[in-house]
Design an enzyme around this catalytic site. Structure first.
Site, PDB file in Angstrom:
ATOM      1  N   LYS A 117      40.252  54.548  36.860  1.00 29.11           N
ATOM      2  CA  LYS A 117      41.624  54.131  36.620  1.00 29.11           C
ATOM      3  C   LYS A 117      42.183  54.791  35.367  1.00 29.11           C
ATOM      4  O   LYS A 117      41.830  54.406  34.260  1.00 29.11           O
ATOM      5  CB  LYS A 117      41.685  52.609  36.467  1.00 29.11           C
ATOM      6  N   TYR A 151      44.414  31.669  37.276  1.00 29.73           N
ATOM      7  CA  TYR A 151      45.322  32.444  38.136  1.00 29.73           C
ATOM      8  C   TYR A 151      44.733  33.804  38.511  1.00 29.73           C
ATOM      9  O   TYR A 151      44.626  34.169  39.664  1.00 29.73           O
ATOM     10  CB  TYR A 151      46.669  32.653  37.413  1.00 29.73           C
ATOM     11  N   HIS A 152      44.345  34.552  37.483  1.00 24.40           N
ATOM     12  CA  HIS A 152      43.926  35.942  37.717  1.00 24.40           C
ATOM     13  C   HIS A 152      42.605  36.029  38.446  1.00 24.40           C
ATOM     14  O   HIS A 152      42.254  37.071  38.965  1.00 24.40           O
ATOM     15  CB  HIS A 152      43.867  36.677  36.382  1.00 24.40           C
ATOM     16  N   HIS A 200      43.910  46.291  36.115  1.00 23.46           N
ATOM     17  CA  HIS A 200      43.664  45.598  37.385  1.00 23.46           C
ATOM     18  C   HIS A 200      42.750  46.458  38.233  1.00 23.46           C
ATOM     19  O   HIS A 200      43.189  47.351  38.934  1.00 23.46           O
ATOM     20  CB  HIS A 200      44.981  45.335  38.120  1.00 23.46           C
ATOM     21  N   TYR A 222      58.714  35.543  35.315  1.00 25.59           N
ATOM     22  CA  TYR A 222      57.938  36.476  34.487  1.00 25.59           C
ATOM     23  C   TYR A 222      58.705  37.779  34.408  1.00 25.59           C
ATOM     24  O   TYR A 222      58.852  38.466  35.418  1.00 25.59           O
ATOM     25  CB  TYR A 222      56.572  36.670  35.142  1.00 25.59           C
ATOM     26  N   ASP A 225      46.406  50.300  32.729  1.00 27.12           N
ATOM     27  CA  ASP A 225      46.356  49.214  33.697  1.00 27.12           C
ATOM     28  C   ASP A 225      44.901  48.806  33.957  1.00 27.12           C
ATOM     29  O   ASP A 225      44.064  49.629  34.287  1.00 27.12           O
ATOM     30  CB  ASP A 225      47.019  49.685  34.998  1.00 27.12           C
TER      31      ASP A 225
END
Lengths: 335, 646
Positions: free
Chosen positions: B526, B165-166, B532, B11, B530
């Site tokens: 945040k 995945y996440h 996350h 990646y 981003d």
């Protein structure tokens, strides 16, 4: 950003609050939230000044409903409507108090409404999140004071509280108009109303109107139910049931119009003055019982008598509180 | 017969299209067999580099692609008809695919020969990654538009890569990973408007992107469960008769969540074991593999670090005898039992989600997000208590000095700070030479398609050719669909342990609050693009549990919005979380305008931490600070000191 800050508690600061300036409002809110008894005198001053300078047309709207009904999104959509350039009051701005429950175990709280609200930098919106703390009834102890401050600053102040069943009880005693927000298919709330556990609000919103059929069915259920629960009379207000989608904006202006005509009705019928008196009485009793407990209420001859004394006391709620305290001989009592 | 090796990917992408193209070509020379493009956050969230929200983020976590020229440069000298290209792109997937197809058209490459994957899974963006833009229903429409278009026009393309995945990265248990992943796939298939006879083809084009954690036996069983459940769904729910079309095709990036910043060399054995979890069982083997770099928790990996991860794959595939056997778990009672256990629990969970109206409803209501936030809190608590062992972090922490980190090299890649400037200049030059009439006509056609419910792909490809930019394309969609704020999950009724360090902190919070006159109040949010958010969410939850009032403001905030909220809320402290590396650009903006202390958490190299503290940040927390109670306790003391109470 302005440069010279006004001294706390001065006329200049009050002026800034009335103009809707963030720093001054924030300072005054911190001051009226302070629970230390030594702050009481200063708080009395500021509340007195603010109340006497609040424009008569300024109004407070309560927004309540069960968790997940989308109250924050609806608040966002309403605020957006009032701030829209086409709206006559768009420049004057909107205030909002968002109340979330506190954890009984830790005393902490997560105040998450801001994550749902988004405004442009030039838009005049003041949002204060508050925790309900140990208070039953869904309002934070300082909510009434905070609402008083914001009502002085903005033509419209929203008070958002969670809950159905008992928690919306208090929002009725702080707001001029109460909106209940329901999501489609919310049978529980209908049961609460039928059972008389839930006061009939001034406006009902069936939110998430974009869900279609199920939303329309909820609305017709409510429309069928309401006539059975309200008694028509001269000074009568028929609570409208409005379908709103915050996502698409459908129904938002209808809701705003309903709130405006409710406000007219309040004034015409004399109900506004009655509600404001009731709000003041509740505020006094809340301050008094938080400070002096049931023993304090007993020394006033029980809750009915305390309520009467509160209602007939002079001045602002904080003045009334002191009046009751001295009647009970508790003026200098330790906390 | 020996199994063919999976596709080896890394990646990657950073700085500019040109720099990334150089990197890709060198990786291919080293034996990498497919591309995995990482886009930067402005590209993923639909902003041009000159948008205020893009400040500090251009070229940082991936490559910026604003125009067809950027895409062309990114793919220069790479043979598209022989390449397998995976693009990690979601909210703007239709646009990046349109740019890719437009470049192929320019080069005269037949679209039937194009192979690759657009991630195109918006569900996990709401739940974990945070690069969503539009409301769920509109997003689902874009997803199915891509599926419907590629099935006809780009038949070897994987139009969607459903990502479990996440979900593991934000704390999902194996059962949650399987159940939520499949529930998401069901929603997409149910929404696809294809004739019944085409459904088997569509079903066969759906691929997955899974995670593999350190418990590699359980992970093996998880992948076997996934494989069987997908097969059953195909057979029973979608009438797919051909077993080949029911194969569970998936790619993997192994777990990053478990990689540590302390003693980072230990991450190499972790990565190897995690790779085993998705390669040991032939019947449930991954089709492509990406391994993170050993030093990912420290900052951006260098080419050499990525090479090391590629070599791990090559050793596994070519040196060992892994690929020589049929499925080695055939007949294993233990593996079968564990697989069935995961399978049954996952079917139960899928049923619960279906009862709520499916994945979209469970996302809108916050049900899935709350479940994940709760699992993650549990996981962190287990690490804090030592119940879950992490070597070098909460056990066996003593270490000789590492020759791999420290010193001048710092062990990570220094980002080219001029890259953003270059990208801006490139964009300006591009805008000035394009034909504005063509741009406007193409955009009008796009708006018409959006309004009329026509497939978004053809007008998007036209926009690509006409010179429309990423920001312009996204704005057209924002106008049509509106923007969305997803449930944050921080209202999950998480019950943390009542013992241990928490009581002490609660007492301190009460004492400090009494002196302040009101309860200690903090803002957590945040800044930047981003998305996350799980670190910020967990700090908010632990601080609440410690007795603080926490205003949680969520993701994608400008410094200005944070400053304004902090002032209106009257908070005593601000906590910022930034994982993209944009802290140098974003934090000073906040500091300049507030009087309360600011603490920062994120992937922040030591050098940057020192830089931030010099500018007034009260504390910096990085992945090695795993004990959230210690962080929260620290925040209380910082606030107390700043407000002059003891």
């Amino acid at each position: 950003m302005h440069t010279a800050l006004a001294e706390p508690g001065t006329d200049a600061e009050v002026e800034e609050v009335l103009r809707g300036e963030d720093p001054a409002i924030a300072r005054v809110l911190a001051q009226v939230e302070d629970v230390r008894p030594a702050q009481l005198e200063a708080q009395r001053q500021i509340i007195r000044t603010l109340e006497s300078s609040t424009p008569a047309a300024n109004t407070v709207i309560g927004l309540t409903g069960p968790p997940g009904a989308g109250k924050s999104s609806l608040a966002g959509a309403l605020i957006r409507h009032w701030l829209d350039a086409g709206h006559p009051d768009s420049a004057a701005g909107v205030g909002m108090v968002a109340v979330d429950p506190s954890s009984r175990r830790s005393g902490g709280a997560l105040l998450g409404d801001r994550a749902r609200l988004r405004f442009e930098s030039g838009e005049r919106v003041f949002v204060r999140s508050m925790a309900s703390r140990e208070q039953l009834g869904g309002l934070a102890p300082a909510t009434r004071a905070a609402v008083t401050v914001l009502r002085a600053a903005f033509p419209r102040t929203l008070v958002e509280t969670v809950g159905v069943g008992q928690s919306e009880v208090d929002v009725e005693t702080v707001a001029d108009s109460v909106v209940i927000v329901l999501q489609p298919g919310s049978g529980d709330t209908l049961q609460f109303m039928k059972a008389g556990l839930l006061e009939i609000p001034d406006v009902l919103v069936v939110h998430k109107w974009d869900l279609g059929e199920i939303a329309e069915r909820t609305r017709s259920d409510l429309l069928a139910l309401l006539p059975l629960l309200t008694t028509p009379g001269d000074a009568h207000w028929d609570p409208p049931v409005i379908g709103v989608s915050s996502q698409s904006g459908e129904g938002v202006s209808e809701l705003a119009e309903a709130l405006a005509s409710h406000r007219d009705w309040l004034e015409r019928s004399g109900e506004l003055a009655r509600r404001r008196r009731r709000a003041r009485t509740e505020w006094i009793l809340e301050l008094f019982s938080r400070r002096y407990g049931t023993r304090g209420i007993e020394s006033l001859g029980g809750s009915e008598s305390a309520r009467k004394l509160a209602a007939s006391s002079p001045g602002t709620a904080l003045d009334g509180f002191s009046d009751l305290a001295s009647r009970a001989g508790l003026e200098s009592a330790p906390k | 017969m020996a199994d063919r090796p999976w596709i080896f990917r890394t990646y990657s992408g950073h700085s500019t299209a040109q720099a990334s193209n150089r990197l890709y070509r060198s990786n291919l020379e080293k034996g990498q067999t497919g591309l995995s493009i990482a886009f930067d956050l402005p590209t993923q969230t639909g902003y041009d580099p000159d948008h205020p929200l893009a400040a500090g983020e251009v070229g940082r976590v991936g490559v910026p692609v604003s125009t067809i020229d950027d895409m062309e440069q990114l793919l220069e000298a790479i043979p598209l008809d022989r390449m397998n290209t995976s693009m990690t792109i979601n909210a703007t997937a239709a646009w990046l695919l349109a740019l890719y197809l437009a470049v192929a058209e320019r080069r005269g490459v037949d679209s039937e020969s194009l192979r690759g994957t657009t991630q195109n899974d918006i569900f996990k963006e709401y739940l974990s990654r945070g690069t969503y833009i539009f409301p769920p229903d509109a997003s689902l429409r874009l997803t199915t538009d891509i599926i419907e278009y590629t099935v006809d026009q780009v038949p070897n393309w994987n139009p969607i890569n459903i990502c479990s995945y996440h979900l593991q990265e934000v704390g999902a248990t194996p059962v949650q990973e399987v159940a939520f992943g499949l529930a998401n796939a069901i929603s997409v298939l149910d929404a696809s408007q294809v004739p019944a006879e085409k459904m088997p083809t569509v079903f066969g084009r759906i691929s997955f992107f899974c995670n593999s954690g350190i418990r590699f036996i359980e992970e093996t069983c998880k992948m076997r469960a996934f494989t069987r459940m997908w097969d059953r769904l195909g057979r029973e729910r979608y009438n797919v008769e051909d077993p080949k079309l029911r194969r569970f095709r998936y790619g993997v990036q192994v777990n990053s969540l478990g990689l540590t910043e302390s003693q980072p060399e230990n991450n190499v054995p972790r990565i190897v074991l995690e790779a085993l979890g998705v390669s040991l069982s032939k019947d449930a083997r991954t089709r492509s593999l990406q391994l993170p770099a050993w030093n990912e928790a420290l900052g951006l990996p260098r080419p050499w670090d990525q090479q090391w991860s590629l070599r791990i794959q090559q050793i596994l595939a070519f040196e060992t005898d892994l690929l020589e056997y049929p499925d080695i778990f055939e007949g294993s009672r233990v593996i079968e039992e564990k697989t069935r256990e995961i399978e049954e629990a996952a079917w139960d969970e899928i049923r619960r989600i279906e009862e709520q109206g499916g994945a979209i409803a469970a996302i809108k209501s916050g049900y899935m997000k709350r479940a994940l936030v709760e699992s993650n809190a549990r996981r962190l608590e287990q690490i804090e208590s030592g119940e879950r062992v992490v070597v070098g972090l909460n056990r066996f922490v003593e270490s000789d000095p590492s020759p791999l980190v420290g010193g001048e090299a710092a062990g990570v890649l220094a980002v080219d700070r001029q890259a953003a400037e270059l990208q801006l200049e490139r964009l300006r030059a591009f805008r000035s030479k394009r034909n504005d009439d063509e741009v406007q006509t193409a955009l009008t056609a796009l708006r018409d398609a959006l309004q009329n419910g026509n497939n978004v792909m053809p007008p998007s490809i036209r926009c690509a050719h006409a010179g429309v930019t990423t920001g312009e394309w996204s704005d057209a969609l924002r106008d049509a669909f509106g923007e969305y704020r997803a449930p944050t999950g921080v209202d999950a009724p998480v019950k943390l342990r009542g013992d241990g360090p928490i009581n002490e902190i609660r007492e301190r919070v009460t004492a400090v609050s009494a002196q302040l006159g009101r309860r200690l109040k903090a803002l957590v949010g945040k800044p930047g693009l981003d998305g996350h958010s799980s670190g910020a969410e967990q700090i908010a939850i632990f601080a609440r549990d410690a007795g603080m009032e926490v205003v949680y403001q969520g993701i994608r905030l400008t410094p200005e919005e944070i400053v304004r909220s902090a002032r209106q809320e009257g908070v005593h402290l601000i906590g910022l979380s930034i994982l993209s590396g944009a802290h140098r650009a974003l934090v000073p903006e906040v500091l300049r305008q507030v009087e309360v202390p600011v603490v920062v958490g994120g992937i922040i190299p030591d050098e940057d931490a020192a830089w931030l503290k010099e500018r007034g940040v009260a504390a910096v927390y990085t992945p090695k600070d795993y004990d959230l109670y210690r962080i929260v306790g620290d925040m209380v003391e910082i606030a107390a000191r700043a407000h002059g109470v003891g």
